[in-house]
Design a protein around this motif. Sequence first.
Motif, PDB file in Angstrom:
ATOM      1  N   THR A  25       4.387  -3.103 -11.989  1.00 35.39           N
ATOM      2  CA  THR A  25       3.748  -2.041 -11.199  1.00 35.39           C
ATOM      3  C   THR A  25       3.659  -2.498  -9.740  1.00 35.39           C
ATOM      4  O   THR A  25       3.997  -3.631  -9.426  1.00 35.39           O
ATOM      5  N   ASP A  26       3.215  -1.606  -8.857  1.00 35.78           N
ATOM      6  CA  ASP A  26       3.137  -1.951  -7.443  1.00 35.78           C
ATOM      7  C   ASP A  26       2.159  -3.111  -7.237  1.00 35.78           C
ATOM      8  O   ASP A  26       0.992  -3.023  -7.635  1.00 35.78           O
ATOM      9  N   ASN A  27       2.637  -4.181  -6.629  1.00 34.02           N
ATOM     10  CA  ASN A  27       1.808  -5.359  -6.407  1.00 34.02           C
ATOM     11  C   ASN A  27       2.294  -6.092  -5.162  1.00 34.02           C
ATOM     12  O   ASN A  27       3.446  -5.948  -4.746  1.00 34.02           O
ATOM     13  N   ALA A  28       1.410  -6.870  -4.558  1.00 34.56           N
ATOM     14  CA  ALA A  28       1.769  -7.538  -3.302  1.00 34.56           C
ATOM     15  C   ALA A  28       2.580  -8.809  -3.509  1.00 34.56           C
ATOM     16  O   ALA A  28       3.275  -9.246  -2.595  1.00 34.56           O
ATOM     17  N   ALA A  29       2.521  -9.401  -4.699  1.00 38.36           N
ATOM     18  CA  ALA A  29       3.277 -10.644  -4.930  1.00 38.36           C
ATOM     19  C   ALA A  29       4.767 -10.422  -4.707  1.00 38.36           C
ATOM     20  O   ALA A  29       5.465 -11.263  -4.139  1.00 38.36           O
ATOM     21  N   ALA A  35      -6.289  -3.362  -6.311  1.00 33.89           N
ATOM     22  CA  ALA A  35      -7.374  -2.392  -6.490  1.00 33.89           C
ATOM     23  C   ALA A  35      -6.720  -1.045  -6.793  1.00 33.89           C
ATOM     24  O   ALA A  35      -6.018  -0.489  -5.950  1.00 33.89           O
ATOM     25  N   SER A  36      -6.919  -0.553  -8.009  1.00 42.17           N
ATOM     26  CA  SER A  36      -6.333   0.732  -8.405  1.00 42.17           C
ATOM     27  C   SER A  36      -7.294   1.865  -8.090  1.00 42.17           C
ATOM     28  O   SER A  36      -8.504   1.645  -7.959  1.00 42.17           O
ATOM     29  N   GLN A  37      -6.739   3.066  -7.976  1.00 43.58           N
ATOM     30  CA  GLN A  37      -7.550   4.246  -7.641  1.00 43.58           C
ATOM     31  C   GLN A  37      -7.578   5.200  -8.836  1.00 43.58           C
ATOM     32  O   GLN A  37      -6.563   5.782  -9.187  1.00 43.58           O
ATOM     33  N   SER A  38      -8.745   5.354  -9.437  1.00 52.02           N
ATOM     34  CA  SER A  38      -8.859   6.214 -10.621  1.00 52.02           C
ATOM     35  C   SER A  38      -9.082   7.686 -10.253  1.00 52.02           C
ATOM     36  O   SER A  38      -8.960   8.573 -11.103  1.00 52.02           O
ATOM     37  N   ILE A  39      -9.372   7.962  -8.971  1.00 58.26           N
ATOM     38  CA  ILE A  39      -9.721   9.323  -8.543  1.00 58.26           C
ATOM     39  C   ILE A  39      -8.601  10.342  -8.805  1.00 58.26           C
ATOM     40  O   ILE A  39      -8.849  11.524  -9.014  1.00 58.26           O
ATOM     41  N   HIS A  40      -7.350   9.872  -8.858  1.00 56.35           N
ATOM     42  CA  HIS A  40      -6.211  10.796  -8.978  1.00 56.35           C
ATOM     43  C   HIS A  40      -6.051  11.373 -10.390  1.00 56.35           C
ATOM     44  O   HIS A  40      -5.370  12.381 -10.565  1.00 56.35           O
ATOM     45  N   SER A  80       0.842  -1.215   0.000  1.00 61.01           N
ATOM     46  CA  SER A  80       0.000   0.000   0.000  1.00 61.01           C
ATOM     47  C   SER A  80       0.869   1.254   0.000  1.00 61.01           C
ATOM     48  O   SER A  80       0.564   2.208   0.688  1.00 61.01           O
ATOM     49  N   SER A  81       1.945   1.241  -0.794  1.00 58.92           N
ATOM     50  CA  SER A  81       2.912   2.344  -0.707  1.00 58.92           C
ATOM     51  C   SER A  81       2.456   3.617  -1.412  1.00 58.92           C
ATOM     52  O   SER A  81       2.888   4.706  -1.072  1.00 58.92           O
ATOM     53  N   CYS A  82       1.565   3.474  -2.398  1.00 59.11           N
ATOM     54  CA  CYS A  82       1.162   4.662  -3.161  1.00 59.11           C
ATOM     55  C   CYS A  82      -0.351   4.671  -3.366  1.00 59.11           C
ATOM     56  O   CYS A  82      -1.101   4.922  -2.439  1.00 59.11           O
ATOM     57  N   ASP A  83      -0.815   4.369  -4.563  1.00 59.06           N
ATOM     58  CA  ASP A  83      -2.258   4.463  -4.815  1.00 59.06           C
ATOM     59  C   ASP A  83      -2.879   3.144  -5.255  1.00 59.06           C
ATOM     60  O   ASP A  83      -4.010   3.120  -5.714  1.00 59.06           O
ATOM     61  N   ASP A  84      -2.137   2.032  -5.120  1.00 55.32           N
ATOM     62  CA  ASP A  84      -2.698   0.717  -5.406  1.00 55.32           C
ATOM     63  C   ASP A  84      -2.761  -0.087  -4.111  1.00 55.32           C
ATOM     64  O   ASP A  84      -1.748  -0.218  -3.419  1.00 55.32           O
TER      65      ASP A  84
END
Length: 340
Positions: A308-312, A34-39, A13-17
């Motif tokens: 991209t940023d991912n938990a795996a 879960a990506s955040q489209s609000i930005h 959870s380092s940025c927006d994912d």
Amino acid sequence: MENKPVYILAIESSCDDTSAAVLCNNKVLSNVVASQSIHQKYGGVVPELASRAHQQNIVPVVDVAIKEAGITKEQLCGIAFTQGPGLMGSLLVGGSFAKSISHALQIPLIAVNHMHAHILAHFIDEEGFDKPEFPFLALTISGGHTQIVKVKNFFEMEILGETTDDAVGEAFDKSAKLLGLPYPGGPLIDKNAKLGNPKAYSFTKPKVEGMNFSFSGLKTQIMYFLQKQTAENPNFIAENMNDICASIQYTIINILMDKLKIAVNETGIKQIAIGGGVSANSGIRQALTEAQTKYKWKAFIPKFQYTTDNAAMIGIVGYHYYLNEKFADKNVTNQARLEF
């Protein structure tokens, strides 16, 4: 410990994912993002909005990750989470959640450096993807980082060079903004570059000693170039978008490759692994693939879902930390700027 399956739940959870993954040893059973489209409408990540969205997403994302993995939470052996670097509010959501689960299930907590994870993503067991051998060189390229790292083993890494100002991802995104492209602009530059002439316009590469990088001067140079051209022809950008994008991308890739050549010459290491969001760029992937033939390098290019940023990627570090009992205590804190 290695004979029985080790199930790691990882949280990023380092940025927006908001991402959660479950690994069984070095195999990924689930990797939910879960990506955040609000930005997008703000032209960049708004930290306060990002942390609020993480709070909304974290429970359902973890729930889906465990269900997709086909296990129960009682089978988990450890919880790995991103300690930093990143946006403090975002990091705290993942860190607090990880501590809670660790405490509730009475299983070890594992704190992971986000940049280590981008590098060690190459050790996820994926069919058709080779794993580098130690020592190797890693080029970590993202919106916040540009580094050349000597990777000695799973736990020892040394930064040989890094950016003195903007990261390469910022260089792409800021150039895209100058061209009127929406955020995030890096992938759009890549898309347009495929249709353009990379030698249509030339930009001077910054002179930076050794293996360090600088991209702020290039961005300024592109800005002045576009101002001059649009003053003469208001439609210049629209008429030449593909060629401009191709020329910008060509210059950035050349800067990266020049520094990698210095790193290979100085260390004698010819195994190069790339990681981070910008490693999804098709031009960089092609340049590294060509370097295998041209310079006899061996290039390791990650699967797209692990760029991209991912938990795996947090999970694979967590797995190796677990095997070596490198656990964090309950007082561990998230850090926006975390030492490499």
